[in-house]
Structures are given as structure tokens and as C-alpha cells.
Design a protein around this motif. Structure first.
Motif, mmCIF file in Angstrom:
data_model
loop_
_atom_site.group_PDB
_atom_site.id
_atom_site.type_symbol
_atom_site.label_atom_id
_atom_site.label_comp_id
_atom_site.label_asym_id
_atom_site.label_seq_id
_atom_site.Cartn_x
_atom_site.Cartn_y
_atom_site.Cartn_z
ATOM 1 N N UNK A 132 0.836 -1.209 0.000
ATOM 2 C CA UNK A 132 0.000 0.000 0.000
ATOM 3 C C UNK A 132 0.871 1.260 0.000
ATOM 4 N N UNK A 133 2.001 1.193 0.696
ATOM 5 C CA UNK A 133 2.930 2.333 0.711
ATOM 6 C C UNK A 133 3.436 2.643 -0.702
ATOM 7 N N UNK A 134 3.599 1.575 -1.489
ATOM 8 C CA UNK A 134 4.121 1.745 -2.842
ATOM 9 C C UNK A 134 3.098 2.400 -3.766
ATOM 10 N N UNK A 135 1.834 2.462 -3.327
ATOM 11 C CA UNK A 135 0.784 3.067 -4.166
ATOM 12 C C UNK A 135 0.525 4.521 -3.790
ATOM 13 N N UNK A 136 0.959 4.893 -2.598
ATOM 14 C CA UNK A 136 0.565 6.195 -2.063
ATOM 15 C C UNK A 136 1.113 7.367 -2.848
ATOM 16 N N UNK A 137 0.247 8.387 -3.060
ATOM 17 C CA UNK A 137 0.651 9.627 -3.706
ATOM 18 C C UNK A 137 1.007 9.483 -5.176
ATOM 19 N N UNK A 138 0.606 8.366 -5.787
ATOM 20 C CA UNK A 138 0.941 8.152 -7.198
ATOM 21 C C UNK A 138 -0.303 8.233 -8.075
ATOM 22 N N UNK A 139 -0.105 8.630 -9.328
ATOM 23 C CA UNK A 139 -1.199 8.619 -10.294
ATOM 24 C C UNK A 139 -1.389 7.175 -10.759
ATOM 25 N N UNK A 140 -2.558 6.871 -11.371
ATOM 26 C CA UNK A 140 -2.758 5.500 -11.874
ATOM 27 C C UNK A 140 -1.641 5.055 -12.809
ATOM 28 N N UNK A 141 -1.174 5.978 -13.668
ATOM 29 C CA UNK A 141 -0.084 5.625 -14.588
ATOM 30 C C UNK A 141 1.192 5.263 -13.843
ATOM 31 N N UNK A 142 1.497 6.055 -12.815
ATOM 32 C CA UNK A 142 2.703 5.764 -12.021
ATOM 33 C C UNK A 142 2.561 4.426 -11.301
ATOM 34 N N UNK A 143 1.371 4.146 -10.810
ATOM 35 C CA UNK A 143 1.151 2.865 -10.117
ATOM 36 C C UNK A 143 1.340 1.707 -11.096
ATOM 37 N N UNK A 144 0.794 1.882 -12.318
ATOM 38 C CA UNK A 144 0.963 0.828 -13.338
ATOM 39 C C UNK A 144 2.438 0.596 -13.606
ATOM 40 N N UNK A 145 3.193 1.669 -13.639
ATOM 41 C CA UNK A 145 4.624 1.561 -13.916
ATOM 42 C C UNK A 145 5.332 0.799 -12.783
ATOM 43 N N UNK A 146 5.032 1.185 -11.551
ATOM 44 C CA UNK A 146 5.674 0.549 -10.393
ATOM 45 C C UNK A 146 5.392 -0.953 -10.364
ATOM 46 N N UNK A 147 4.151 -1.328 -10.607
ATOM 47 C CA UNK A 147 3.769 -2.736 -10.481
ATOM 48 C C UNK A 147 3.774 -3.484 -11.817
ATOM 49 N N UNK A 148 4.208 -2.810 -12.867
ATOM 50 C CA UNK A 148 4.249 -3.429 -14.186
ATOM 51 C C UNK A 148 2.886 -3.999 -14.591
ATOM 52 N N UNK A 149 1.876 -3.146 -14.503
ATOM 53 C CA UNK A 149 0.514 -3.570 -14.827
ATOM 54 C C UNK A 149 0.089 -2.924 -16.138
ATOM 55 N N UNK A 150 -0.499 -3.729 -16.996
ATOM 56 C CA UNK A 150 -1.001 -3.163 -18.252
ATOM 57 C C UNK A 150 -2.387 -2.595 -18.016
ATOM 58 N N UNK A 151 -2.638 -1.462 -18.627
ATOM 59 C CA UNK A 151 -3.956 -0.848 -18.536
ATOM 60 C C UNK A 151 -4.900 -1.633 -19.452
ATOM 61 N N UNK A 152 -5.871 -2.320 -18.841
ATOM 62 C CA UNK A 152 -6.743 -3.158 -19.667
ATOM 63 C C UNK A 152 -8.100 -2.501 -19.944
ATOM 64 N N UNK A 153 -8.162 -1.197 -19.720
ATOM 65 C CA UNK A 153 -9.404 -0.489 -20.029
ATOM 66 C C UNK A 153 -9.407 -0.008 -21.473
#
Lengths: 186, 95
Positions: free
Chosen positions: A146-167
Motif C-alpha cells: 500500500x505504501x508503494x501506491x501512495x501519492x501516485x497517479x494511476x499511470x505511475x502505479x501501473x509503472x511501479x507494479x508493471x501492470x497493463x492498462x486493460x481499459x
């Protein structure tokens, strides 16, 4: 491995021997063995506590087929470190249920413990903690994520966790409009 | 409690269901380590609301966890609807 003949007797001897030992041996999915303090294992993991109480601990290594050696090594490391730290009453009573018991902040050593892990190791450890019913370790690892998500935009979160935007573009626009106030920093 | 265990079992099932659906759709392929939905809910429950909302819009499986968490929080907490909200994570731009 025991043969059937005389198994009952062997079982009894084994149980007695087990009761005398102060460690338990755990076996990862890839066959590696790890020793952990029986007291710490029983205190920190509801699943291991149940196995110890029920006598289903195997001296030659209790099979934990769902947990890889890296995650199990971290679990054992955590248990041993925990056994060496002074357990506070607050820690023991801490619970993961998100709206009954308040989350207790990780202690300094717990913070260091999760900080050194790679993303993959951290996620594997979360799953291992969940599987073994280790509420405190689950709390600490979830807190780190949860700390790794704090204060980040969705794009930044995707980058941190290597998540593809599936929308689709349309879906994304809909979400953004609905929650425009939260996206001031995009 | 038994109730929360049942709730968790339900979410877990929903999580798996959701993942099997997203796995079938080629656009949803993600290399990210995938955590069960109930764990994602635990993680999200530690976030302040602005962070929660942003995390909830990262991808569809996280959104499902976010939606479930909001539904659970409403039914279980029975808290008064929040009309004004401030937090550190919104900073100077908070109203």
C-alpha cells in the motif's frame, strides 16, 4: 519413509521425538528444507499452529507444496527474527480484518525486512503469509504494498507494479469523469 | 468470525471468477504478479481515499477489488456518508 509394518509404533516414537524438539522442519514446493522455531511458528501462523497441535508435522520436512523456496525462506527468516524481537501485546493481538481491529504500524525491523525484497518476492511472501494464516506478516507485507501506491497517479502505479492498462479509452474516460477530483495530478 | 470468513470465501471466489474472465480476454494480459482479490482489498483498505480511488482505476481486476471493498465498507461499517474529506495525500489542493 516408513513401511506399513510397525507404522503405528514408529508413529508414536516420532510424535514423542517431535514433542521434544523445539524446531520444525518445513519443505518448500521445490524440495528445500528449512528449520524454524516451533514456538514462533505456532505463535505466528494459525496453519502451522494447527499442524503442530494436530501432530501432522513431519520430522523429515513438512510439505508446503504451495510455497516456493524463496518465499519459504523469507517466512522462516521472519519467524526467527520475530522470535528474537520482544513480542508486544499489541503485535500479537493485531488483526487483518479491515474494519474491526486497527492496523498496527510495522516495527522498524519489520519495515527493513520487507524493504529489501524485490516486487516478486514481496508478492510471493504475501501469498505465503495468506496461505499459512500469518496475520501479522500479511499485515506488514500488505502495508508495504500500500505504501508503494501512495501519492501516485494511476499511470505511475501501473509503472511501479508493471501492470497493463486493460481499459478501453471509453471506459477510462468514464472513470476519469466519475472521479475527476482524484486525478488532479495527471 | 464466521461471517467474515464467509465474506472472504465469497470474495476469493469472485476474484478467481474475475481472473478467469480477464484471462480469456487478450487485452487483459498482465505481467504483474496477481494477488487474490481479498488480499487486494486488504491492501486497498490501508489507503487514504484519494489514493484508493486512483489505485482502483489502475486496471479492471484492481477495480473489482476496489468496488468490493467499497460495498463491504458500506454494508459493514454503516458509517455516515462522508460529505467532506481531507487528507494529507491531497495536499494543498484539497478543498
Amino acid at each position: 519413509m516408513e513401511v506399513d509394518k510397525g507404522k503405528g509404533e514408529a508413529e508414536e516414537t516420532r510424535k514423542v521425538a517431535e514433542a521434544d524438539r523445539d524446531t520444525v522442519t518445513l519443505k518448500s514446493s521445490d524440495g528445500k528444507l528449512f528449520e524454524v522455531s516451533k514456538e514462533a511458528a505456532a505463535r505466528l501462523s494459525t496453519v502451522l499452529a494447527g499442524m503442530i497441535a494436530g501432530g501432522s508435522i513431519d520430522d523429515n520436512g513438512t510439505d508446503l507444496k504451495q510455497i516456493g523456496s524463496e518465499a519459504l525462506e523469507n517466512v522462516v527468516d521472519y519467524c526467527n527474527k520475530h522470535a528474537n524481537s520482544i513480542p508486544s501485546a499489541a503485535l500479537i493481538s493485531s488483526s487483518i480484518s479491515f474494519n474491526t481491529a486497527p492496523f498496527k504500524e510495522p516495527e522498524e525491523w519489520e519495515r527493513k525486512f520487507v524493504d529489501r525484497l524485490s516486487h516478486d518476492a514481496l508478492f510471493d511472501l504475501v501469498e505465503a503469509a495468506n496461505f499459512l494464516g500469518m496475520e501479522r506478516l500479511l499485515d506488514v507485507t500488505c502495508h508495504k504494498i500500500s505504501e508503494m501506491m501512495k501519492g501516485k497517479s494511476p499511470d505511475q502505479i501501473r509503472e511501479v507494479f508493471n501492470i497493463k492498462n486493460d481499459y478501453t479509452k471509453e471506459e477510462l474516460e468514464e472513470i476519469r469523469q466519475e472521479l475527476a477530483w482524484a486525478f488532479y495530478d495527471d | 468470525s464466521t461471517c467474515s470468513l464467509i465474506m472472504k470465501a465469497l470474495f476469493r471466489r469472485d476474484g478467481y471468477l474475475h481472473r478467469s474472465i480477464t484471462a480469456a480476454a487478450p487485452v487483459a494480459v498482465s505481467e504483474a504478479p496477481c494477488l487474490p482479490q481479498d488480499i487486494m482489498m486488504e491492501i486497498f483498505s490501508l489507503l487514504e481515499i484519494p489514493d484508493l480511488v486512483r489505485a482502483g482505476s489502475v486496471c479492471s481486476s484492481w477495480r473489482a477489488a476496489y468496488t468490493s471493498l467499497c460495498a463491504t465498507a458500506h454494508s459493514k461499517l454503516q458509517q455516515t456518508p462522508c460529505l467532506l474529506y481531507t487528507s494529507e495525500s491531497i495536499g494543498d489542493r484539497a478543498m
